[in-house]
Design a protein around this motif. Structure first.
Motif, PDB file in Angstrom:
ATOM      1  N   LEU A  13       0.852  -1.208   0.000  1.00 54.13           N
ATOM      2  CA  LEU A  13       0.000   0.000   0.000  1.00 54.13           C
ATOM      3  C   LEU A  13       0.879   1.246   0.000  1.00 54.13           C
ATOM      4  O   LEU A  13       1.909   1.274   0.663  1.00 54.13           O
ATOM      5  N   PRO A  14       0.404   2.247  -0.738  1.00 54.29           N
ATOM      6  CA  PRO A  14       1.246   3.467  -0.783  1.00 54.29           C
ATOM      7  C   PRO A  14       1.143   4.263   0.524  1.00 54.29           C
ATOM      8  O   PRO A  14       0.166   4.155   1.263  1.00 54.29           O
ATOM      9  N   GLU A  15       2.126   4.986   0.777  1.00 56.76           N
ATOM     10  CA  GLU A  15       2.083   5.879   1.933  1.00 56.76           C
ATOM     11  C   GLU A  15       1.598   7.244   1.483  1.00 56.76           C
ATOM     12  O   GLU A  15       1.869   7.660   0.356  1.00 56.76           O
TER      13      GLU A  15
ATOM     14  N   GLN B   4      -5.653   2.307  13.973  1.00 53.63           N
ATOM     15  CA  GLN B   4      -5.707   1.479  12.768  1.00 53.63           C
ATOM     16  C   GLN B   4      -4.496   1.794  11.895  1.00 53.63           C
ATOM     17  O   GLN B   4      -4.171   2.955  11.670  1.00 53.63           O
ATOM     18  N   PRO B   5      -3.848   0.741  11.400  1.00 51.46           N
ATOM     19  CA  PRO B   5      -2.688   1.016  10.550  1.00 51.46           C
ATOM     20  C   PRO B   5      -3.102   1.488   9.163  1.00 51.46           C
ATOM     21  O   PRO B   5      -2.286   2.036   8.442  1.00 51.46           O
ATOM     22  N   LEU B   6      -4.387   1.303   8.870  1.00 52.84           N
ATOM     23  CA  LEU B   6      -4.829   1.703   7.530  1.00 52.84           C
ATOM     24  C   LEU B   6      -5.707   2.949   7.607  1.00 52.84           C
ATOM     25  O   LEU B   6      -6.327   3.219   8.621  1.00 52.84           O
ATOM     26  N   CYS B   7      -5.751   3.609   6.464  1.00 52.05           N
ATOM     27  CA  CYS B   7      -6.572   4.830   6.426  1.00 52.05           C
ATOM     28  C   CYS B   7      -7.154   4.962   5.035  1.00 52.05           C
ATOM     29  O   CYS B   7      -6.447   4.759   4.029  1.00 52.05           O
ATOM     30  N   VAL B   8      -8.405   5.221   4.984  1.00 51.86           N
ATOM     31  CA  VAL B   8      -9.076   5.335   3.679  1.00 51.86           C
ATOM     32  C   VAL B   8      -9.408   6.808   3.438  1.00 51.86           C
ATOM     33  O   VAL B   8      -9.899   7.500   4.323  1.00 51.86           O
ATOM     34  N   CYS B   9      -9.121   7.201   2.192  1.00 51.35           N
ATOM     35  CA  CYS B   9      -9.470   8.595   1.856  1.00 51.35           C
ATOM     36  C   CYS B   9     -10.977   8.724   1.797  1.00 51.35           C
ATOM     37  O   CYS B   9     -11.662   7.910   1.179  1.00 51.35           O
ATOM     38  N   GLU B  10     -11.484   9.752   2.467  1.00 50.65           N
ATOM     39  CA  GLU B  10     -12.942   9.941   2.535  1.00 50.65           C
ATOM     40  C   GLU B  10     -13.508  10.292   1.170  1.00 50.65           C
ATOM     41  O   GLU B  10     -14.695  10.143   0.927  1.00 50.65           O
ATOM     42  N   ASP B  13     -11.723   7.029  -1.700  1.00 55.02           N
ATOM     43  CA  ASP B  13     -11.658   5.637  -1.238  1.00 55.02           C
ATOM     44  C   ASP B  13     -10.297   4.976  -1.441  1.00 55.02           C
ATOM     45  O   ASP B  13     -10.181   3.764  -1.429  1.00 55.02           O
ATOM     46  N   ALA B  14      -9.273   5.758  -1.651  1.00 56.24           N
ATOM     47  CA  ALA B  14      -7.941   5.183  -1.745  1.00 56.24           C
ATOM     48  C   ALA B  14      -7.484   4.776  -0.357  1.00 56.24           C
ATOM     49  O   ALA B  14      -7.781   5.467   0.613  1.00 56.24           O
ATOM     50  N   VAL B  15      -6.856   3.634  -0.244  1.00 59.30           N
ATOM     51  CA  VAL B  15      -6.429   3.148   1.064  1.00 59.30           C
ATOM     52  C   VAL B  15      -4.945   3.424   1.220  1.00 59.30           C
ATOM     53  O   VAL B  15      -4.154   3.210   0.295  1.00 59.30           O
ATOM     54  N   TYR B  16      -4.664   3.937   2.425  1.00 61.94           N
ATOM     55  CA  TYR B  16      -3.262   4.224   2.687  1.00 61.94           C
ATOM     56  C   TYR B  16      -2.865   3.564   3.968  1.00 61.94           C
ATOM     57  O   TYR B  16      -3.690   3.299   4.840  1.00 61.94           O
ATOM     58  N   ARG B  17      -1.610   3.346   4.072  1.00 64.75           N
ATOM     59  CA  ARG B  17      -1.068   2.876   5.339  1.00 64.75           C
ATOM     60  C   ARG B  17      -0.848   4.094   6.205  1.00 64.75           C
ATOM     61  O   ARG B  17      -0.280   5.090   5.791  1.00 64.75           O
ATOM     62  N   CYS B  29      -4.077  12.632   0.572  1.00 63.61           N
ATOM     63  CA  CYS B  29      -4.329  11.559  -0.372  1.00 63.61           C
ATOM     64  C   CYS B  29      -3.488  11.816  -1.623  1.00 63.61           C
ATOM     65  O   CYS B  29      -3.433  12.923  -2.133  1.00 63.61           O
ATOM     66  N   LEU B  30      -2.891  10.788  -2.081  1.00 58.33           N
ATOM     67  CA  LEU B  30      -2.042  10.942  -3.250  1.00 58.33           C
ATOM     68  C   LEU B  30      -2.863  11.179  -4.505  1.00 58.33           C
ATOM     69  O   LEU B  30      -2.462  11.875  -5.417  1.00 58.33           O
ATOM     70  N   ARG B  31      -4.066  10.551  -4.489  1.00 63.18           N
ATOM     71  CA  ARG B  31      -4.872  10.589  -5.716  1.00 63.18           C
ATOM     72  C   ARG B  31      -5.640  11.897  -5.859  1.00 63.18           C
ATOM     73  O   ARG B  31      -5.618  12.547  -6.884  1.00 63.18           O
TER      74      ARG B  31
END
Lengths: 557, 202
Positions: A13-15, B4-10, B13-17, B29-31
């Motif tokens: 997963l990307p950071e 949570q180690p994960l995070c979703v862009c609101e 919906d891109a998932v990030y660590r 968010c990168l996207r």
């Protein structure tokens, strides 16, 4: 599952991208509470700066006063607000706490006055109508003092004059208040120019001091020569001039009033000062009379009824009213054994005007010159009495029977000395007035008539009449028949005489005619004889010649 | 780390660590470039600042009159509590109580609770009764209705303006600002406070 596993599983997963905002952004959010605090501070500071002094005002009642709502207004500008109202400990007053605004801090000075403005209806009109809608408010009259004060006693009625009104206050002295009241108008030439703002009883209780306020610009008409008079009510005067009704306005009939005017004359005098005192005259006539100057007390004794003479009746000299009767007393004169009316009068010799000044100057001149004026007055009157001045009581009005005292010179007056000045009123001898003289003469006549013994005369007359009646009756009974008989006899005699004389052939008549004829003949003979003797006087000696021719006689005739 | 180690862009919906952030860092968010999360301490600061501002404004709003109405020289000023008392006196006690609760007590409670929780968390400690306070805050937040009150007041002012001279008071402005501040405060995710508390406990 360990943390390491998680990381490795999620390694694909990307950071997220990481960025560090500038340091300044931290302090930015703290600006919000800072601004809020600043605003709050500004508000607090402003409230503190705007807060003026808190004052307390006591009123009889808190009617219409609502804490937090009732405002204090000066010239209709809100200068404060009632914060609370509470009952005083003794339940007598209401204590109203007022927060004044900062700008109005100067209102809380020593002589400021506060009152509640409510709708009011009084004789002067209706006021405070606006408060019907807005509710009561507290009015202020700002004082001129610079001494601060925080406790005030509220007025129950609005002051008639507020300090910011331009004009002047004057004092009037009067023996009584009349129908004046606070708010009664002051008139100048029938224009309302001010009002009565207060009155006090003098400490001695004898007089009343009335404060009036005359508005600017009319206050300049109040001069040191101004005269104030009570214009209350209707002044109806009945005099020889007829009936006069005098009133300033209809309002004065109801609420009373004061009028003033300068004395007639060219010189209006100087403007009167603030709080100048003036006498308040009872009416316009007395107010506008010439200045009275000094007064002189006179005393007169009248040995006659003083019915119709009242205190205040005029004392008149040559038709000029120079004073008034000030007292009427009855006195018993032991020597004359009769009652005398003791009349005291106050006269103002100055009212006699120029003539009097001349007289007085004369007196003062030949006296020492430093004579007291009152003595000069007395001296003048003493001289006048010596010259025949007498007091008379005269009828002023035949219908009402009012009397007045007239001072007049009497030509036939006996010289009379007047007592020296001993502090007593100057005694003026009295004489009877012409009307009284007539009355006196009529009384004398009546007295004389009284002396005639009408009763005796009547009785005598009655006796006489009775005897006359007897006599007549006697005559009627005795004399009359005789008389008739006598008359008949006389008639018979006359008839007989008539008969004997009037009938032509009566023997007497005939004899008489013959006698007369004889006499005639004798007379003719006598004439012939005398004629003959005239012509022929020698015949007396020679005798009668022959008869000449009768025709010869004619040429000689 | 318990988070949570994960995070979703609101937004996309891109998932990030999730990874630890340095001070004042923001994760994006990168996207789509939307903000994912930011350094927690920064949030606490903002919340505390806003809470303090809200407290100040709340005091102002309650002290100063909201509106001044003048009709024919009759002036009337109303503060919040004056209005509530007037409502109570006019016989509708329920409405008055409701207004008092939603416009005064609940906002005040919200501010007070935040003030209880936030300074301690900011210093890295867990305040006493943290969980009770957080539960109360969650209960209170939906009932704080200053914005409703503000709307009502504005409508009244506008409607009254035709009948009388209406002068908005300082209180009205204060309520406007209070509405904004409370809305911002309510917008914060309370879950993050839990996370911070967890971190602090650790």
């Amino acid at each position: 599952m360990t943390e390491q596993d998680d990381i490795s599983r999620d390694a694909e997963l990307p950071e997220p991208e990481l960025a560090t905002p500038g340091r300044w952004s931290v302090s930015l959010v703290w600006l919000v509470p800072l601004v809020a605090a600043l605003v709050g501070l500004v508000l607090v500071v402003r409230a503190y700066l705007q807060a003026g002094p808190s004052i307390t005002i006591t009123f009889d009642t808190a009617e219409g006063i609502e804490p937090g709502k009732t405002e204090v207004k000066y010239k209709d500008v809100v200068v404060g607000k009632v914060s609370s109202a509470e009952l005083e400990a003794n339940h007598e007053f209401v204590i109203v706490h007022v927060d004044l605004s900062k700008e109005a801090a100067s209102l809380a000075v020593e002589d400021s006055r506060f009152w509640v403005v409510r709708p009011r209806v009084d004789m002067g009109g209706v006021s405070g109508l606006g408060t019907l809608l807005s509710g009561a408010y507290i009015g202020v009259d700002v004082g001129q003092s610079d001494k601060a004060r925080t406790e005030f006693e509220g007025l129950e009625v609005p002051p008639a004059v507020t300090n910011d009104q331009q004009g002047k206050r004057f004092q009037l002295r009067s023996s009584d208040l009349g129908s004046l009241d606070i708010g009664s108008p002051v008139y100048y030439r029938r224009i309302p120019v001010g009002r009565v703002v207060g009155f006090d009883l003098n400490p001695d209780g004898r007089n009343v001091t009335i404060q009036v306020f005359v508005d600017h610009p009319y206050d300049r008409f109040v001069t040191n020569r101004s005269r104030f008079w009570n214009a209350s009510g209707v002044d109806v005067s009945v005099s020889t001039g007829g009936v006069r009704v005098n009133t300033q306005s209809l309002a004065t009939v109801l609420v009373g009033g004061v009028a003033f005017q300068s004395l007639p004359g060219d010189d209006p005098g100087e403007m009167a000062d603030m709080d100048a005192a003036f006498p308040l005259f009872s009416d316009q006539n007395s107010a506008l009379a010439p200045p009275d100057g000094d007064q002189l007390k006179l005393r007169m004794r009248f040995f006659q009824s003083v019915r119709g003479l009242a205190v205040g009746a005029p004392v008149d000299f040559q038709g000029i009213e120079i004073g008034t009767v000030s007292g009427i007393e009855l006195e018993y004169d032991r020597d004359k054994k009769q009652f005398a009316a003791l009349i005291d009068a106050t006269v103002y010799p100055q009212r006699l005007g120029r003539a009097y000044r001349g007289l007085r100057d004369g007196v003062v001149d030949h006296d020492h010159g430093d004579e007291q004026p009152i003595n000069a007055d007395r001296q003048v009157f003493t001289d006048m009495v010596n010259q025949g001045l007498r007091a008379q009581m005269r009828t002023g009005n035949l219908i009402s029977g009012q009397l007045y005292i007239a001072l007049a010179f009497e030509a036939k007056a006996k010289p009379m000395m007047v007592a020296a000045d001993d502090g007593q009123p100057l005694e003026v001898p009295t004489s009877l007035a012409s009307f009284d003289q007539i009355q006196q003469q009529v009384a004398d006549i009546v007295d004389r008539l009284d002396e005639i013994p009408f009763r005796d005369i009547g009785r005598d007359l009655s006796d006489t009449v009775r005897s006359a009646r007897d006599l007549l009756r006697q005559i009627d009974g005795e004399v009359t028949p005789e008389l008739r008989r006598l008359l008949e006899d006389v008639r018979a005699t006359v008839n007989a005489a008539n008969q004997s004389l009037a009938q032509p052939d009566a023997p007497l008549q005939q004899n008489l005619t013959e006698t007369l004829d004889e006499l005639d003949r004798a007379a003719r003979s006598m004439r012939s004889l005398t004629d003959y003797l005239q012509r022929h006087p020698e015949s007396l000696i020679r005798g009668k010649a022959n008869d000449p021719d009768p025709t010869d006689n004619f040429p000689n005739e | 780390m318990a988070t949570q180690p994960l995070c979703v862009c609101e937004h996309c919906d891109a998932v990030y660590r999730r990874r630890a952030l340095a001070r004042r860092e923001i994760a994006r968010c990168l996207r789509c470039g939307a903000e994912l999360y930011r350094d927690q301490r920064y949030d606490l600061n903002a919340m505390l600042a806003l809470t303090l501002a809200a407290l100040i404004v709340f005091v102002i709003a309650n002290v100063y009159p909201i509106v001044r109405i003048e009709v024919q020289g009759v002036a009337s000023e109303a503060t919040l509590w004056g209005a509530i008392m007037a409502t109570w006196n006019s016989g509708v006690g329920v409405v008055a109580a409701l207004a008092a609760a939603t416009v005064f007590f609940f906002p005040l409670g919200q501010i007070a609770l935040f003030l209880h929780v936030l300074p301690a968390l900011r210093r890295g400690r867990v305040p006493v009764h943290f969980s009770d306070a957080m539960h109360a805050l969650r209960l209170v937040q939906p009932w704080s209705m200053v914005e409703v009150f503000l709307l009502g007041a504005l409508v009244s002012v506008v409607k009254l303006a035709g009948l009388a001279e209406v002068i908005p008071g300082i209180g009205l402005w204060a309520f406007g600002i209070l509405t904004l501040l409370l809305t911002t405060l309510t917008g914060f995710d309370l879950r993050r406070l839990w996370e911070i508390a967890d971190g602090a406990r650790r």
